[in-house]
Write an enzyme that holds these catalytic residues in place. Structure first.
Site, PDB file in Angstrom:
ATOM      1  CB  ALA A  36      41.078  41.951  43.805  1.00  0.00           C
ATOM      2  CG  ASP A  65      34.136  42.332  48.447  1.00  0.00           C
ATOM      3  OD1 ASP A  65      35.233  42.922  48.358  1.00  0.00           O
ATOM      4  OD2 ASP A  65      33.463  41.980  47.463  1.00  0.00           O
ATOM      5  N   GLY A  80      38.762  33.282  48.761  1.00  0.00           N
ATOM      6  CA  GLY A  80      38.874  34.287  47.700  1.00  0.00           C
ATOM      7  C   GLY A  80      40.183  35.050  47.854  1.00  0.00           C
ATOM      8  CG  PHE A  81      41.138  38.441  45.314  1.00  0.00           C
ATOM      9  CD1 PHE A  81      42.300  38.306  44.576  1.00  0.00           C
ATOM     10  CD2 PHE A  81      39.934  38.557  44.640  1.00  0.00           C
ATOM     11  CE1 PHE A  81      42.261  38.285  43.193  1.00  0.00           C
ATOM     12  CE2 PHE A  81      39.888  38.531  43.252  1.00  0.00           C
ATOM     13  CZ  PHE A  81      41.057  38.399  42.525  1.00  0.00           C
ATOM     14  N   GLY A  82      41.016  37.566  49.799  1.00  0.00           N
ATOM     15  CA  GLY A  82      41.428  37.794  51.179  1.00  0.00           C
ATOM     16  C   GLY A  82      41.888  36.516  51.859  1.00  0.00           C
ATOM     17  N   GLY A 142      36.562  31.152  53.720  1.00  0.00           N
ATOM     18  CA  GLY A 142      36.525  31.789  52.406  1.00  0.00           C
ATOM     19  C   GLY A 142      37.874  31.750  51.727  1.00  0.00           C
ATOM     20  CD  GLU A 198      35.866  45.447  33.846  1.00  0.00           C
ATOM     21  OE1 GLU A 198      36.894  46.006  34.220  1.00  0.00           O
ATOM     22  OE2 GLU A 198      35.324  44.518  34.476  1.00  0.00           O
TER      23      GLU A 198
END
Lengths: 437, 437
Positions: B324, B308, B13-15, B11, B171
């Site tokens: 995040a 997550d 993503g952020f992590g 993955g 949002e």
């Protein structure tokens, strides 16, 4: 509105949009119909396909462009049929639009010369969806090569064939060469992207047949310097999932390539066939409709055809090319003609294309241009290309954003929009795209 | 490479990306596997869905970000199974990757609480494809309303329901209200876009449950001022092509709406189930994996779960939210822990989340923020939001482009990326998107 003359414009590309804008101060009710809600700056579509720009940067919503022009109504929809006697257009959803004057500007679609099955393997570049599909194919090919242990298959993933060496083909080849040699240079660990083979195939005797021979030769040398190769005078006989077969002289050759792109040919949009049938108009082999010198369809003085769909001629007798400046000038002309009829003034003289010349860009700081007969190449031609394209981008913001993207790319060779999207995960992308012209 | 310890990160993503970057100076061979070739800045995905930004502006190619970090190899692919004893990961295409340390950072996917059939009508916002599908739905709804003569149907086209009033829901609602009231104001001739109804539904007693009550109340007032409305304490029972049915107190209500968006809930990514089964790890209802205080899976000290997918806790005992900053700090922590093991130094203390607070933006110059316990709202909170989000955009160029887009939008209310793409022509968009979490 109400009692005013109704002008219906089919298609919001270069021709249709310019016709609508030119009718700004004319007391008519304009309806602009398009399948898409945006105006697409087609000449830069290859930059979306090669990851330099995002679709949003070369497109602007038609409603936004025309929101202040109160005599225009924009409709999202697609014309299915035309009744030139009752002066009606039937939409695909069953609705009907009536007109007093009709401007047909539905353009062209990619054409595979009777080999429609090639569409599955050789994506063409006419829509935003096709551009992102090509972007996907190109980037995925490098990813697959990185993971492929078999050197033969790896080479096939790193071979890119472009069919058609007109401006679009040359621009794609140049951009692809730059991606392989500069942009992705440090990004992989198993492959060397600069070993990619980029091949441009065409039946003509040289690249860029629309440009003078000396400029075409310069363009071909630039391509070779970038690492792409042009094969002229070849006839493609087969395109499938594994590569391309073609005749070259007496021999038949086969190139194993996982990525084939189509810049081969265009034909009239579907609506052209309908219009020709309903008006008994003559067409050429590509389905373009032969128009009168005033761009109307013979026998139907209230139907104008402009842009790629129109077969009009230069004073010398040669047909006009399917390029943006022709479409824009024709759209403008049709609007002028309608306005003149309305106020009873003299009709304008027959349409005359004011030809500023031709341009093709090969890569960073490299282009060729024929400007009023003056041959320009290299960096000056590239600056000219830059200037012309930035000026024509409709919205100010797009212009600024594109300028920044290009500036950044010029300095760093990186490309900002290198996303593989649209197809799930790691399956090799097939490209049955949704384009219908 | 060769003899070094192999760290496999699933993955990007952020992590996962932050773990990879934190391993820059550690003598290990890192492999980063992701289904997509790009890092996506998820917190701004709603701006793609509402036509402010293009996908390319909130995403950056993983290879580009990591091209100079020579101990990282990026692979495009998807993990199918994990063998924690043999220390192997099986990919969907059949390949196998071995590891010494594994960091699982595959994140979450949207979750319909057992009503998977709602996915067809209520698009969620987890991928670029879903964001452009939502953009399509929203813009198409206004187009359809413009052409709809029946006032009841027209009202249904102009009704937008968002399920879920967390940050994403708020949002989306704020951006939708601005689109209707400002962006599209002059664009239509038959409808008045500002008559659109925007409704935010949630089961909780107020919007933004993650934020303090006073800030949530301020956010709700801002939404009302923009023209959106929140209904709290409702339970959605049905979503179909024509609208939404829900329980509110004792009564059952039905809202006719052609556009329903899902900001309702997330659950662990598919790989989480596999990992839990193979390691006998405990999970919560959403499938998140309960990890040790050092983020490893109980019994498997070489498997870290971050982001997550991890169920970790604050010192107080409350679970950490799926945001995040948590993922980034956990990715960094896992990298530190691996580095410490390698050079035999002391293990870091248990993971502690350094909580700077929470932020939610409602619209132009309007946001709420809880910054180290300090409650900020209105323009100052919006400036804070702007600053934080621009700083975290990975690539410098993206930052500049986004800044320009936002500046332009702030001044003019226009939105640059208002394209209806991806589905052909004028058919109402269904949204069976390709997202698999």
């Amino acid at each position: 509105m109400g009692e005013k003359q109704r002008v219906l414009i089919l298609g919001g590309g270069f021709g249709g949009l310019h016709a609508a804008r030119a009718l700004k101060r004319v007391p008519v009710d304009v309806t602009l119909l398009d399948r898409r809600n945006f105006y697409l700056f087609q000449p830069l579509l290859y930059q979306v396909a090669t990851g330099s720009l995002s679709p949003g940067e070369i497109a602007a919503p038609l409603r936004g462009i025309l929101s202040r022009q109160k005599n225009v109504r924009v409709l999202l929809g697609e014309a299915a049929d035309i009744d030139p006697v009752a002066k009606r257009v039937l939409l695909k959803d069953g609705a009907t639009l009536e007109y007093d004057s009709l401007i047909v500007a539905t353009g062209s679609q990619s054409h595979y010369f009777g080999n429609e099955q090639w569409r599955e393997w050789a994506t063409s570049l006419k829509s935003v969806e096709e551009a992102t599909a090509i972007r996907h194919k190109i980037l995925y090919a490098f990813e697959a090569a990185e993971r492929e242990p078999d050197p033969t298959l790896r080479a096939a993933w790193l071979t890119f064939v472009i069919v058609g060496a007109g401006a679009t083909g040359v621009e794609l080849a140049g951009a692809l060469a730059e991606i392989a040699r500069r942009t992705l240079r440090n990004d992989f660990r198993s492959i060397r992207p600069e070993e990619a083979r980029i091949l441009l195939l065409d039946g003509a005797s040289r690249v860029l047949p629309a440009l003078p021979a000396d400029l075409a030769a310069k363009a071909e040398r630039s391509l070779i310097r970038l690492g792409a190769r042009a094969r002229n005078g070849v006839k493609v006989t087969c395109i499938d999932s594994e590569g391309v077969t073609f005749h070259a002289g007496q021999s038949t050759e086969r190139i194993a390539a996982k990525t084939v792109l189509w810049a081969g040919g265009v034909a009239a949009s579907e609506l052209g066939c309908v219009l020709a049938a309903r008006t008994n108009a003559q067409t050429d082999r590509g389905g373009r409709i032969r128009v009168n010198p005033d761009l109307t369809v013979p026998g139907f003085p209230d139907i104008y055809v402009v842009g790629d769909l129109a077969l009009a001629f230069r004073s010398g007798g040669r047909p006009l090319p399917g390029v943006a400046p022709v479409a824009m000038q024709q759209g403008y002309y049709a609007a002028q003609s309608i306005a003149a009829r309305l106020d009873g003034s003299a009709q304008p003289r027959p349409f005359h294309y004011f030809d500023r010349g031709d341009l093709a860009v090969i890569g960073r700081a490299s282009a060729v241009a024929n400007l009023f007969g003056l041959h320009v190449w290299g960096f000056p031609a590239w600056l000219l290309w830059l200037f012309v394209h930035l000026m024509y981008l409709v919205e100010f913001r797009s212009r600024l954003l594109v300028f920044i993207q290009w500036g950044f790319q010029y300095l760093t060779f990186s490309r900002g929009a290198r996303l593989i999207t649209g197809v799930v995960d790691t399956a090799p992308p097939k490209t049955k795209t949704a384009d219908r012209g």
